[in-house]
Design a protein around this motif. Sequence first.
Motif, PDB file in Angstrom:
ATOM      1  N   VAL A 323       0.861  -1.189   0.000  1.00 17.43           N
ATOM      2  CA  VAL A 323       0.000   0.000   0.000  1.00 17.43           C
ATOM      3  C   VAL A 323       0.895   1.237   0.000  1.00 17.43           C
ATOM      4  O   VAL A 323       1.879   1.308   0.743  1.00 17.43           O
ATOM      5  CB  VAL A 323      -0.923   0.015   1.242  1.00 17.43           C
ATOM      6  CG1 VAL A 323      -1.788   1.270   1.250  1.00 17.43           C
ATOM      7  CG2 VAL A 323      -1.794  -1.230   1.275  1.00 17.43           C
ATOM      8  N   SER A 324       0.563   2.229  -0.834  1.00 13.42           N
ATOM      9  CA  SER A 324       1.349   3.458  -0.911  1.00 13.42           C
ATOM     10  C   SER A 324       0.427   4.668  -0.821  1.00 13.42           C
ATOM     11  O   SER A 324      -0.792   4.545  -0.960  1.00 13.42           O
ATOM     12  CB  SER A 324       2.167   3.507  -2.201  1.00 13.42           C
ATOM     13  OG  SER A 324       1.315   3.488  -3.330  1.00 13.42           O
ATOM     14  N   TRP A 325       1.011   5.852  -0.615  1.00  7.15           N
ATOM     15  CA  TRP A 325       0.208   7.051  -0.474  1.00  7.15           C
ATOM     16  C   TRP A 325       1.047   8.282  -0.814  1.00  7.15           C
ATOM     17  O   TRP A 325       2.275   8.243  -0.817  1.00  7.15           O
ATOM     18  CB  TRP A 325      -0.343   7.170   0.953  1.00  7.15           C
ATOM     19  CG  TRP A 325       0.709   6.997   2.010  1.00  7.15           C
ATOM     20  CD1 TRP A 325       1.505   7.957   2.564  1.00  7.15           C
ATOM     21  CD2 TRP A 325       1.097   5.755   2.630  1.00  7.15           C
ATOM     22  NE1 TRP A 325       2.353   7.410   3.476  1.00  7.15           N
ATOM     23  CE2 TRP A 325       2.122   6.067   3.559  1.00  7.15           C
ATOM     24  CE3 TRP A 325       0.666   4.430   2.506  1.00  7.15           C
ATOM     25  CZ2 TRP A 325       2.727   5.084   4.338  1.00  7.15           C
ATOM     26  CZ3 TRP A 325       1.273   3.458   3.287  1.00  7.15           C
ATOM     27  CH2 TRP A 325       2.285   3.779   4.187  1.00  7.15           C
ATOM     28  N   THR A 326       0.366   9.378  -1.112  1.00 10.99           N
ATOM     29  CA  THR A 326       1.038  10.640  -1.412  1.00 10.99           C
ATOM     30  C   THR A 326       1.383  11.370  -0.120  1.00 10.99           C
ATOM     31  O   THR A 326       0.822  11.092   0.945  1.00 10.99           O
ATOM     32  CB  THR A 326       0.157  11.543  -2.287  1.00 10.99           C
ATOM     33  OG1 THR A 326      -1.085  11.800  -1.612  1.00 10.99           O
ATOM     34  CG2 THR A 326      -0.121  10.905  -3.640  1.00 10.99           C
ATOM     35  N   THR A 337      -3.065   4.260  -2.494  1.00 15.27           N
ATOM     36  CA  THR A 337      -3.155   3.296  -3.585  1.00 15.27           C
ATOM     37  C   THR A 337      -2.950   1.889  -3.060  1.00 15.27           C
ATOM     38  O   THR A 337      -1.934   1.596  -2.414  1.00 15.27           O
ATOM     39  CB  THR A 337      -2.113   3.612  -4.672  1.00 15.27           C
ATOM     40  OG1 THR A 337      -2.341   4.945  -5.159  1.00 15.27           O
ATOM     41  CG2 THR A 337      -2.220   2.634  -5.831  1.00 15.27           C
ATOM     42  N   LEU A 338      -3.917   1.031  -3.337  1.00 17.04           N
ATOM     43  CA  LEU A 338      -3.871  -0.369  -2.953  1.00 17.04           C
ATOM     44  C   LEU A 338      -3.139  -1.171  -4.029  1.00 17.04           C
ATOM     45  O   LEU A 338      -2.919  -0.673  -5.137  1.00 17.04           O
ATOM     46  CB  LEU A 338      -5.293  -0.909  -2.803  1.00 17.04           C
ATOM     47  CG  LEU A 338      -6.201  -0.207  -1.788  1.00 17.04           C
ATOM     48  CD1 LEU A 338      -7.640  -0.700  -1.945  1.00 17.04           C
ATOM     49  CD2 LEU A 338      -5.706  -0.448  -0.369  1.00 17.04           C
ATOM     50  N   PRO A 339      -2.772  -2.405  -3.743  1.00 17.22           N
ATOM     51  CA  PRO A 339      -2.241  -3.271  -4.807  1.00 17.22           C
ATOM     52  C   PRO A 339      -3.216  -3.350  -5.976  1.00 17.22           C
ATOM     53  O   PRO A 339      -4.440  -3.245  -5.793  1.00 17.22           O
ATOM     54  CB  PRO A 339      -2.109  -4.634  -4.107  1.00 17.22           C
ATOM     55  CG  PRO A 339      -1.925  -4.292  -2.658  1.00 17.22           C
ATOM     56  CD  PRO A 339      -2.760  -3.065  -2.425  1.00 17.22           C
ATOM     57  N   ARG A 375      -9.417   8.200  -1.574  1.00 19.73           N
ATOM     58  CA  ARG A 375      -9.060   9.522  -1.036  1.00 19.73           C
ATOM     59  C   ARG A 375      -9.312   9.536   0.459  1.00 19.73           C
ATOM     60  O   ARG A 375     -10.376   9.108   0.927  1.00 19.73           O
ATOM     61  CB  ARG A 375      -9.901  10.615  -1.704  1.00 19.73           C
ATOM     62  CG  ARG A 375      -9.437  12.028  -1.364  1.00 19.73           C
ATOM     63  CD  ARG A 375     -10.447  13.080  -1.811  1.00 19.73           C
ATOM     64  NE  ARG A 375     -11.616  13.110  -0.930  1.00 19.73           N
ATOM     65  CZ  ARG A 375     -12.621  13.984  -1.050  1.00 19.73           C
ATOM     66  NH1 ARG A 375     -12.611  14.855  -2.021  1.00 19.73           N
ATOM     67  NH2 ARG A 375     -13.643  13.953  -0.219  1.00 19.73           N
ATOM     68  N   LEU A 376      -8.331  10.043   1.196  1.00 16.75           N
ATOM     69  CA  LEU A 376      -8.451  10.187   2.644  1.00 16.75           C
ATOM     70  C   LEU A 376      -8.358  11.659   3.016  1.00 16.75           C
ATOM     71  O   LEU A 376      -7.430  12.354   2.601  1.00 16.75           O
ATOM     72  CB  LEU A 376      -7.353   9.408   3.363  1.00 16.75           C
ATOM     73  CG  LEU A 376      -7.274   7.897   3.106  1.00 16.75           C
ATOM     74  CD1 LEU A 376      -6.125   7.289   3.900  1.00 16.75           C
ATOM     75  CD2 LEU A 376      -8.580   7.207   3.450  1.00 16.75           C
TER      76      LEU A 376
END
Length: 401
Positions: A323-326, A337-339, A375-376
């Motif tokens: 899992v990644s994020w800005t 962003t999920l796999p 979006r969080l």
Amino acid sequence: MDYTPLFADVVQRSKASAIRELLKVIAQPDIISFAGGLPDPALFPVEEVATMMKSVVEKYPQTSLQYGSTEGQEMLKKELISLLQETEGITARAEQLLVVSASQQALDMSARIFVNPRDAIITASPTYLGALQAFQVAGADIIGAASDENGILPQDVETKLRALKEQGKPCKFIYLVPDFQNPTGTTIPEERRVEILKLAKKYGTFILEDSPYRQVRFEGTSPRAFYALDEGRGNVITMFTFSKVFVPGFRLGFILGPEDVIRKYVILKQAMDLCTSSVLQLATAQYLRSGHLKAHVDELIVAYRQKRDLMLKTLQEVMPKGVSWTRPEGGLFLWLTLPKHMDASALLPKAVANKVAYVAGVDFYPDARAKNDMRLNFSYSTHEQIVQGLKRLAQTIQENM
């Protein structure tokens, strides 16, 4: 009575907001929601607003409670001109400004003024859901240009513009949220802005710049706004709102653009709602004149920076591998962003069952193709809710990987 055959075509093009529909579902107090784009109500300048409202009604009873001019109250426009000069180095005249009911009305009006059904426009992919709604209602052919961690890619913008030109189809405008974009939180660097502006000129279109978050910067230096880079040459129309830096309940914003174009907006607004609330305009003018806005924005920056930092720290601690994020330098949102094999929309009911909510990213894409983003929002929740909510979200993701 069956109204179906009586509805206009525009009703068929209208689509419910995924965010608004979701907010109705997750209204239970035990659900931690990262779904909305709401400012923190604990930071509203309640006392100042109460004082300003009382003051303008007492001082300007006839003006504040009466219909106003469609263009906007001169008292407010004077303060807006000063604000633009002070914060952006932009010199503007009153005739270049139109006061509107926040930027969503500006988006709706822009779509009506420039877009006929099947006209092409270009946006970043992903981009702001409310803008997509307004453009879809107008019947636009919305073409998404690819983005990276620095926003929309100029080379893909040119690819899309060239393809339209070859089809003999003009691009009506390029819509961008350059600073701390909703939904990704990314900011377009200045050199990339210059490149995009050159492309707009080359292909005979303009930049529709949406700037709701620009003042809420936590770190780094702001690139110049597209409007400032254009130096008054008429290739940019910019929309501003006070919803994120003052109070959203006032529903107050303004459009800055070439005088002859603003006149078209004025004529349309006359048919839509005659004018924006006089008393709210005058109260905002007094708030600006008093110098309260800068102090309030400074307070927001401190509070939201702390929340962003806490969200980033907690994500690092609890999210499973893959899992990644800005990492936004300001604003209200980050993008997770999920796999690739995961579907954020399919995951959402399971997250809600686990008492946490977000907005699935698919609705932010013009072509609705990407499925594994969300979006969080970090501005609304308390510190405790951010930590607890992200733990619940991480658990939900882990269980469904």
